[in-house]
Scaffold this active site. Structure first.
Site, PDB file in Angstrom:
ATOM      1  NE  ARG A 170      -2.878   2.944   2.597  1.00  0.00           N
ATOM      2  CZ  ARG A 170      -2.488   4.178   2.903  1.00  0.00           C
ATOM      3  NH1 ARG A 170      -1.246   4.450   3.219  1.00  0.00           N
ATOM      4  NH2 ARG A 170      -3.354   5.166   2.896  1.00  0.00           N
TER       5      ARG A 170
ATOM      6  NE  ARG B 280      -3.387  -5.830   6.654  1.00  0.00           N
ATOM      7  CZ  ARG B 280      -4.275  -5.406   5.756  1.00  0.00           C
ATOM      8  NH1 ARG B 280      -5.518  -5.181   6.124  1.00  0.00           N
ATOM      9  NH2 ARG B 280      -3.926  -5.210   4.504  1.00  0.00           N
TER      10      ARG B 280
ATOM     11  CG  ASP C   1     -11.882   3.413   3.526  1.00  0.00           C
ATOM     12  OD1 ASP C   1     -12.376   2.874   2.512  1.00  0.00           O
ATOM     13  OD2 ASP C   1     -10.887   2.968   4.124  1.00  0.00           O
TER      14      ASP C   1
ATOM     15  CB  ALA D  35      -8.113   1.072  -2.402  1.00  0.00           C
TER      16      ALA D  35
END
Ligand SMILES: Cc1cc2nc3c(=O)[nH]c(=O)nc-3n(C[C@H](O)[C@H](O)[C@H](O)COP(=O)(O)OP(=O)(O)OC[C@H]3O[C@@H](n4cnc5c(N)ncnc54)[C@H](O)[C@@H]3O)c2cc1C
Length: 442
Positions: free
Chosen positions: A122, A201, A326, A339
């Protein structure tokens, strides 16, 4: 109605619309880049003081790729491609959680330069988009925390933490999942709910994976993507940049208290405990992950907001402030569209503003909500349906027809061209919105 002619470099003539954007995430940056393409003057206010390469894996579907591919004749997309996963030869291996057997190898569709897909870090992808926005002249003001918003019949703007009042024609609140703009647009605070799930993650280097012959093969011959699907849990593991970087995301049930902070350091012992009855390869991969790289990310959820635009429906205000990305619609990671939908919002709003013109920015914002709302709601749902499909797998049925377990790639999601759609539908929707404004005497 606005000018639809195009100047030599593809940028539309100036509209004179000053667009104030809050937040330099993918949503805010895309809105700003698209505003430049469509002739407006955007300024971004962002609270972080400097650009940092944050986060781990993020996915952009072809419906986002179509937007990136239009920037600088594809050079931005080419840079993004060079650091994104390439699964042309490997595909996606779907494993049964306990035996580890590969039940399906889902092929990757052939590359489409007009609508590429990106799966990568990202922060690294964000840096490319951020730099491009600056190159084409987007003013990005960092270290500027927005404390308040204002609007009246003729303008809208912000109040910064130092008390400075900023003026513009329209404000886009793309301030993320904990949006302040949302409270202002709705007129009440919309509290997030627990989604009932969380993800662990991690993103880490392949050093320890390579040192073990049982895991080295994931990193030795290019990029790979494997998913283990089981009851109420799925574990997705990828290797990128020719196998030099590793990344995994593990979705699991977690009835967390959502008043807490949403992101914590993760513990290897907790992850291993959850996976102790799973294919031992999963625990092997977890063991190669440096503990400090594990993040425990609580997934919050919101019901679709009633409005994204001030002064529309039940929302108070003058119709010059809207939500995007978002802030308007948080997504679950299993949709792999969060996204991407923020990008579609940005591409749409710039077209609507150009078509409506400076005198009718309120019509443009309403048309933006009208064209986006039902689509976004439907795509949001796919995050739940894919997760539930994986978490409740009937393995007897999968044996007979393995394709039922594949990651959905639906044309109505991936085939969408947000800019084209706004160009085609914009005039009609703006006319309808303008009628509504007239009738309501706003
Ligand atoms: C630091 C970070 C890391 C992330 N990591 C991942 C990841 O690894 N994987 C993934 O799938 N998704 C990740 N996301 C979420 C993902 O980027 C978004 O879901 C998606 O890109 C939609 O973007 P957005 O622009 O709507 O929101 P965001 O990307 O959340 O951007 C919102 C921006 O608004 C700024 N902002 C908020 N409040 C204010 C204020 N009052 N004043 C000024 N600025 C403000 C924030 O600093 C932020 O830069 C991350 C988001 C952030 C902010």
């Amino acid at each position: 109605m606005g000018d639809s002619s195009t100047t030599e470099n593809g940028v539309k003539p100036k509209t004179g619309i000053k667009v104030i954007i809050v937040g330099a995430g993918f949503g805010g940056l895309t809105a700003a880049i698209e505003c430049i393409r469509h002739g407006h003057t955007p300024v971004i206010y962002e609270s972080f003081p400097s650009l940092k390469v944050l986060g781990d894996i993020i996915t952009f579907g072809p419906n986002a790729g179509r937007i990136f591919a239009r920037w600088d004749n594809g050079s931005v997309a080419a840079k993004m491609r060079s650091i994104s996963i390439d699964l042309q030869s490997y595909g996606f291996n779907i494993h049964k959680w306990d035996t580890g057997e590969i039940v399906l190898n889902q092929k990757t569709p052939p590359p489409n330069p007009k609508a590429p897909m990106f799966n990568g870090h990202r922060g690294e992808l964000h840096e490319i988009v951020f730099n491009y926005a600056q190159e084409i002249g987007v003013e990005i003001l960092l270290g500027q925390r927005v404390d308040n918003y204002w609007e009246d019949e003729t303008g809208a703007g912000l109040v910064l933490a130092d008390g400075t009042k900023v003026h513009g024609d329209v404000v886009i609140g793309s301030d993320g999942v904990r949006s302040k703009a949302r409270t202002l647009v709705l007129g009440y605070e919309d509290k997030p709910k627990s989604s009932g799930y969380a993800v662990w993650r991690a993103w880490f280097s392949n050093k320890d994976m390579l040192a073990d012959r049982e895991t080295a093969h994931f990193c030795e011959s290019g990029d790979t993507f494997n998913g283990w699907i089981g009851p109420d849990v799925h574990f997705l593991f990828s290797t990128l940049k020719g196998g030099s970087d590793c990344c995994w995301v593990l979705t699991h049930r977690d009835e967390h208290d959502i008043d807490e902070s949403w992101s914590f350091p993760g513990k290897i012992a907790d992850v291993k405990k959850l996976l102790h009855t799973w294919d031992p390869m999963c625990t092997k991969i977890i063991s190669k992950t440096p503990e400090e790289k594990i993040v425990d990310w609580k997934l919050v959820y919101r019901d679709p907001l009633p409005n994204w635009v001030s002064g529309y429906g039940s929302a108070p205000g003058h119709g010059r402030i809207c939500l995007l990305g978002d802030a308007a619609h948080p997504f679950l990671p299993t949709s792999a569209q969060g996204a991407t939908q923020a990008l579609e919002d940005g591409a749409t709003i710039a077209v609507m503003l150009r078509k409506a013109g400076k005198e009718n920015v309120r019509g443009a914002l309403r048309a933006y909500q009208d064209i986006r709302y039902e689509r976004v709601k439907k795509v949001q749902k796919t995050g739940e349906t894919t997760r539930d499909m994986w978490h409740n797998t009937d393995w007897e049925k999968v044996k007979k027809n393995p394709e039922i377990i594949q990651f959905p790639r639906e044309d109505w999601v991936f085939g969408h061209d947000a800019e084209l759609h706004a160009e085609e539908m914009g005039d009609e929707l703006i006319a309808k919105a303008s009628e509504g404004l007239k009738a309501a005497k706003i």
